[in-house]
Design a protein around this motif. Sequence first.
Motif, short mmCIF file in Angstrom:
data_model
loop_
_atom_site.label_atom_id
_atom_site.label_comp_id
_atom_site.label_asym_id
_atom_site.label_seq_id
_atom_site.Cartn_x
_atom_site.Cartn_y
_atom_site.Cartn_z
N CYS A 88 -11.61 -4.69 -0.57
CA CYS A 88 -10.24 -4.69 -1.07
C CYS A 88 -10.16 -5.81 -2.10
O CYS A 88 -10.49 -6.96 -1.81
N GLU A 123 0.84 -1.19 0.00
CA GLU A 123 0.00 0.00 0.00
C GLU A 123 0.88 1.24 0.00
O GLU A 123 1.53 1.56 0.99
N ARG A 129 -9.30 -1.86 6.81
CA ARG A 129 -9.37 -1.68 5.35
C ARG A 129 -9.96 -2.89 4.62
O ARG A 129 -10.21 -2.83 3.42
N VAL A 130 -10.10 -3.99 5.34
CA VAL A 130 -10.76 -5.14 4.72
C VAL A 130 -12.05 -5.49 5.47
O VAL A 130 -12.63 -6.55 5.25
N ARG A 152 -15.87 -1.51 3.69
CA ARG A 152 -14.66 -1.43 2.87
C ARG A 152 -14.62 -2.65 1.95
O ARG A 152 -15.19 -3.70 2.28
N HIS A 203 -8.40 -0.50 -3.19
CA HIS A 203 -9.14 -0.33 -1.94
C HIS A 203 -10.37 0.54 -2.20
O HIS A 203 -10.26 1.59 -2.83
#
Lengths: 468, 468, 468, 468
Positions: A207, A186, A200-201, A205, A224
């Motif tokens: 990904c 990232e 973030r997952v 969210r 993302h």
Amino acid sequence: RYSTHSRGGVSGMEEILSRVVAPLPSYETRDKSPPPPETNSLEFMYFYKSLDKEDKLCFLTKLSQDFGVDHKSVSELALKLLDTQLRDLATILLAEDRLRYTLTPRYKQLFSHISRVEGGVKFLVDLRADVLEIISSKASDSPHIRDLNGALKSLLSEWFSVGLLRLERITWQSPCEILQKISQYEAVHPVRNWTDLKRRVGPYRRCYAFTHAAMPGEPLVVLHVALTEDISDNIQSIVREFATLDSDEDVNKINSAIFYSISSTQAGLQGVELGNVLIKRVVRELQSEFPVMAQFSSLSPIPGFSAWLQGLLSQCRKEGRAFDLLSEEEWKEIQHATDSTPGTPTVDSLRKLLSSNEWMRSERLCGVLEPVLMRLCAWYLYGEKRRGYALNPVANFHLQNGATMWRLNWHADTSPRGVANSCGIMVNYRYFLNETSKNSARYLQNKVIAASDQVLGFVSQFQKASKL
Amino acid sequence: RYSTHSRGGVSGMEEILSRVVAPLPSYETRDKSPPPPETNSLEFMYFYKSLDKEDKLCFLTKLSQDFGVDHKSVSELALKLLDTQLRDLATILLAEDRLRYTLTPRYKQLFSHISRVEGGVKFLVDLRADVLEIISSKASDSPHIRDLNGALKSLLSEWFSVGLLRLERITWQSPCEILQKISQYEAVHPVRNWTDLKRRVGPYRRCYAFTHAAMPGEPLVVLHVALTEDISDNIQSIVREFATLDSDEDVNKINSAIFYSISSTQAGLQGVELGNVLIKRVVRELQSEFPVMAQFSSLSPIPGFSAWLQGLLSQCRKEGRAFDLLSEEEWKEIQHATDSTPGTPTVDSLRKLLSSNEWMRSERLCGVLEPVLMRLCAWYLYGEKRRGYALNPVANFHLQNGATMWRLNWHADTSPRGVANSCGIMVNYRYFLNETSKNSARYLQNKVIAASDQVLGFVSQFQKASKL
Amino acid sequence: RYSTHSRGGVSGMEEILSRVVAPLPSYETRDKSPPPPETNSLEFMYFYKSLDKEDKLCFLTKLSQDFGVDHKSVSELALKLLDTQLRDLATILLAEDRLRYTLTPRYKQLFSHISRVEGGVKFLVDLRADVLEIISSKASDSPHIRDLNGALKSLLSEWFSVGLLRLERITWQSPCEILQKISQYEAVHPVRNWTDLKRRVGPYRRCYAFTHAAMPGEPLVVLHVALTEDISDNIQSIVREFATLDSDEDVNKINSAIFYSISSTQAGLQGVELGNVLIKRVVRELQSEFPVMAQFSSLSPIPGFSAWLQGLLSQCRKEGRAFDLLSEEEWKEIQHATDSTPGTPTVDSLRKLLSSNEWMRSERLCGVLEPVLMRLCAWYLYGEKRRGYALNPVANFHLQNGATMWRLNWHADTSPRGVANSCGIMVNYRYFLNETSKNSARYLQNKVIAASDQVLGFVSQFQKASKL
Amino acid sequence: RYSTHSRGGVSGMEEILSRVVAPLPSYETRDKSPPPPETNSLEFMYFYKSLDKEDKLCFLTKLSQDFGVDHKSVSELALKLLDTQLRDLATILLAEDRLRYTLTPRYKQLFSHISRVEGGVKFLVDLRADVLEIISSKASDSPHIRDLNGALKSLLSEWFSVGLLRLERITWQSPCEILQKISQYEAVHPVRNWTDLKRRVGPYRRCYAFTHAAMPGEPLVVLHVALTEDISDNIQSIVREFATLDSDEDVNKINSAIFYSISSTQAGLQGVELGNVLIKRVVRELQSEFPVMAQFSSLSPIPGFSAWLQGLLSQCRKEGRAFDLLSEEEWKEIQHATDSTPGTPTVDSLRKLLSSNEWMRSERLCGVLEPVLMRLCAWYLYGEKRRGYALNPVANFHLQNGATMWRLNWHADTSPRGVANSCGIMVNYRYFLNETSKNSARYLQNKVIAASDQVLGFVSQFQKASKL
């Protein structure tokens, strides 16, 4: 396994290459030739990996010069082709095919064989990364190296064609190994720790990554996405907010998909476009998950804006054209707000001001600077070009994909990095799905940038204010 | 979805082609061109599939003729290349690269794009099957069609390189869909029912297939293996014996791996060698499962032997050279054994005899025929050539892989099919693992066949007996 | 591995049992006792499997008699418990707990240990199937065997509780092994071949099964569903129609889910209700796949109707009460239609008629018989009881689940089997989702059958017609 | 979903319980009763989870008191059973079965139903954790609560029997979610960061866990193993050494499997032995991976040794029996080594010394203390008992499993935690595979501890030195 290659530098290289890179079979026997033993490929890989940087350059130079195309044969066949021009088509086609075959560099065959052994494709991706590094660092200006790069790119383009890519959604259930890589790769908004990554997952969210059958467990390009009510105008609410970490998603609160980070992970795949295809696939994926979702947009950084601005100010000062950028009132306000020591030219004060992120804390300064920086930034994104295309690489990427330069956002990335790169400004490139094909074609063919009224408004303010 | 293409035959085709097959971008802009929309590829696929056989020929002819290489540009660039021969290398390399680029047929680009949509790779495999069918059936002798075939083959070779193939072991636990296909594709020893199939994936058997990421669920080439104590000398014991169906494997009884059937399933992948690689991978797989396994061998059919023999007998009779094939005593014995009506030439009796499988039931006839047929068969396999390589395609396949022609087996396939094809004879091509590379190279390069003493013995008997 | 148990019948059994079935530890040390070695369980399993049917009976009788509860201890503790009745609660609870512990049969412990070894749970399921077979075949009327059955059932009920079951959708992608079992287990509408099977897991069909962690690859109960526009009124259109085999499902044509077959596969799980839970889970599954689906119904066979009818006719004839079943006109029409030989009582003609399926081919006979058979069948389903619940087991199953007896269908199963079993009549039990709980409770507690107007209409016709 | 339960504390509880906990059906109708609707279970779970700690106690007390066994029925049936003692066996068995049934607490049924809904099993595991907490914290001394605990334990024992457990190897490829839990649950040698964790699932390490079908993604008990050349004598080399992180395992360097950490993760499964079964399964797993592996051993902490020693010293001082523990010379050496202020009794100096980990840094002190602490520790492990079994819980665990107390290791855990807990000493419990059954039985039944000569030597030194 491949015993000590200590047979001294250059001669060792030559020995390996002449043994391992098979000559091109004659055109007639090209389908009759047995493939060289797999050990050839393995030996080449093992040897190359054992070299240091300098030796790699030397080795690649040799490979590209001495094991490329047989120029003599090519020119003979070119001559022969010209001689056939008045003959029947079958003869011409055959002559063309022979010529085409002879234009194949010898090393291209080797690469094909390498791609067949375990880890071979990854090896070639990394090899190309080295080649690109040599070219961009100007370590060599050999045209052969450039040819080598071209041959590698064309092979990789075939192997990484979309039919062979697999879209994977990455979640907290994904293997740790993949998540660790996602975290390392990232580049846009660095992951600080595992809680950050989990966010973030997690809920609200998504990904996604492309992986490839020949490089299992290796995400090639990662996207993302944040699922939000409205199109996000700042990144803090996406990467700094953890309130929803354990909550369930409420589908009714999801109207927009915000692409807030896209990272390519393999330097060696430069020019093999994966990012744009990933965005398209993800849009389809999201549409099937959220049939009524209507808003797709990036929330993108503007790398290079601050540097460009500093350069511009510096140049204007030198040329005494500061008033071309800001109006007299604006300069005055800045002077007031900065309490700049009398005698210092305000341009310098401004440059100094912008070189740290102190000003963000002063409401007054922010008020003064917002209109100025927003219109300058709009110009930077919309007006600054390189060979006719947007200078800013992120803009160029999304515009190629057919997005519209939709909204500049003030105070959108207040992290030190965000302020340093782009005075905290971010931009939404919005994907209006039934316009992207048209936009993409117009941009790529006619260099026309699709932009919203907000952006065009800022651009026109800039054009009026400046006489640039 | 792609509305009625009823725009009448040829003009409809031309309309589609000119719309869908994009022109090659100029060399300068080749990296700047947006890919055509995916719908182009889908429309092409949809249209092609809707055509009948005749229209397909017409369509492919058009495609290959009108959307191939721009011959004019090619000859111009060939001329330019010749002009640069005295200039610096960078200039020469550039001229070569331009020429190489211009030699790319326009349709090759289309194929690349098609490979990227779902089902695209499979479509191209099937398209090539059509092209091959056109060529082999002599429906067209257009050199353009041959060029088209070449372009398709080279693309498919890249995509089906080994790094992208996945070895799957097929068991009774595998999806029904795959097992049904395995059953349908089995060409060598047809599967009669599901119990038969279960046997072929059960204990003391292995079934392996290559699959490809772009064609999930589709076995490309299938290898059936029997695990036995000794090298099998007949097929009945492998495909007709069900005693062990529910037993557990006893590792101590497994010394040999017998490849008793290998089938390619995709006509369109002709020339893209998968079978040999599959055998190599399977050998590795079996070695890791049975570290002490030492004997690897095929048990192979001999298609074409009977037909060849009939032809030979017929010719000898015409030329009155029957004694070149069999000795006087042998002819006599046959005469006795067949009770042939006086006056009928024994050659005719023999031909008639061999045209049915009655003789198999007579011990006496078998006794008389065994030495004759075995040495003739040995010669057929070892001595009959086509362009210097073994005429028999199965022999050619295993010899290319580096196997040794090891043992001819009498009464090895007593099924009607087996008797009709090869008088019930089968052959073991044996894989001595540390000789296969060497054998393969010698065969491919020098056309030397590795054979055992048994085989060479038969061959020399044949040579002595006959004056052929 | 467990060497020859040739130690002669009974004494060998006793030796094994006394060695393998550990005594119950004392109440005080019950948590301190080491589990017996696993080999005990394996030996028991191995020994039992090697017995023939008769020896199994003998063995199970011994096990249940000699290794059950220690009656003496039980009665002592029961006495002690009575003595504590005036003491404090802690003392009473302790006495109860001791008593409860002592009521555990010794073999129950053994079964717990067996469940822990590989294949152990399946062994116990099969063991219980043997026990049930002994009981139902009256091979033994030992109360101990009944106790053994009770203990097994209670253990199996715990292990097969729903939290441990896994719902699997079976498709053509499922392992061949499972599909073969599905095919073998299908008892309601036998699967004829693999195409037939493929149909039942293909488009417009769903096939679900429960599997259990301890018996992988073994479907425990299987439900076949057809997805249709309207509630099916015949089985032919479901199991004989192959038109849609390769088509894609059109969601707009799917309004109803028809449960057309449900089969339990493990005799040993009798009384452990899985079928009802499976139907509920499948309903939920279908609702999530087809959010607007509104109609859920079975299409069920009526096993036993023909036999019941023959019995009824026979009895009526004996008792001379034929007119209680059919009206005079009806008898006349039958007489006409059958052209029965004068003198033969029409009842006999009718019985004979119904004993073959010839009458199905005569439109006239069908016309005459339809109203008669439909109302008799309605009565059979609705009015015939056993301990107050529906006599017909399929009816009883669906009514327990809360379904409504919704529609009798004439000519619904015209297969020989269908005609023989139920004169071709089938019935829909419909699941009105917001009434099933209520219906189920009313049926189970008050023996009230929920039925539609159609069914009640037939029932009332029957009641009027007959004086039964 | 389950609307506001604000119906005030106790009366709300009573209302819920009487509605949700169904009465036991009569013995006769026990198989005829419809299961209560699932919503009952869900409501109970939802309600319970919403309670605070105090209310939970109140709620569980009510549940266990008012919804347990019907004592009156039990005593009536006990009386009836006594009356049947002279009757036939069938009558006695029936009476016993009725009594057994009546001894089922009403809440046990509820728990069975709860186990069937999603998340139900996990809920009950957590509920039992609450019950155990209540008992151990003496928040309640109700005998009903103890009964509730017993009922829960017996149910959980059935559900978590080994046949339903799944052994999973945890690697860096495992889902992040599981690895995060593994990290959190590790109680013995805390995981410091993700690199540390990666090490513990990387080369030369194995990490195994049991999971359960009803609690997916939840490791129940986790075993960490190090693969080493020799039996490890310290933990630093296992958890602090990262040299091999990226290396490949060299099978030739693997002779021993060291169990260096075993953690149960579910408080509610206390008494449901999983750890011992896990060790046995892992041994089998390792034997199949490394057929020649011969050494299996734990490397275990000795929690409680320091605390026990401090207590012992303190007591000896009080009783003036310091010389019972250490010889005069030893005391003198300690006095010298500690430079203890004159007047301070050496016992106090020693106690103070051991209360920090300073002494570890002095080679002299270490030399003096090693023999003393080693023999005291050996005694602590071998000689200190609780109800006849080893006082130390880790020792008790491994001895129950049949391990041998094999070697005490000095300076084996030099972490602050290790020094504080056990003066840095650790112990190997070694698993001699063909002795474990025998050892386990002897320990559990006769309380005999299997120990090596080294350990017995220390013990005998201790016994000689002290007059304890």
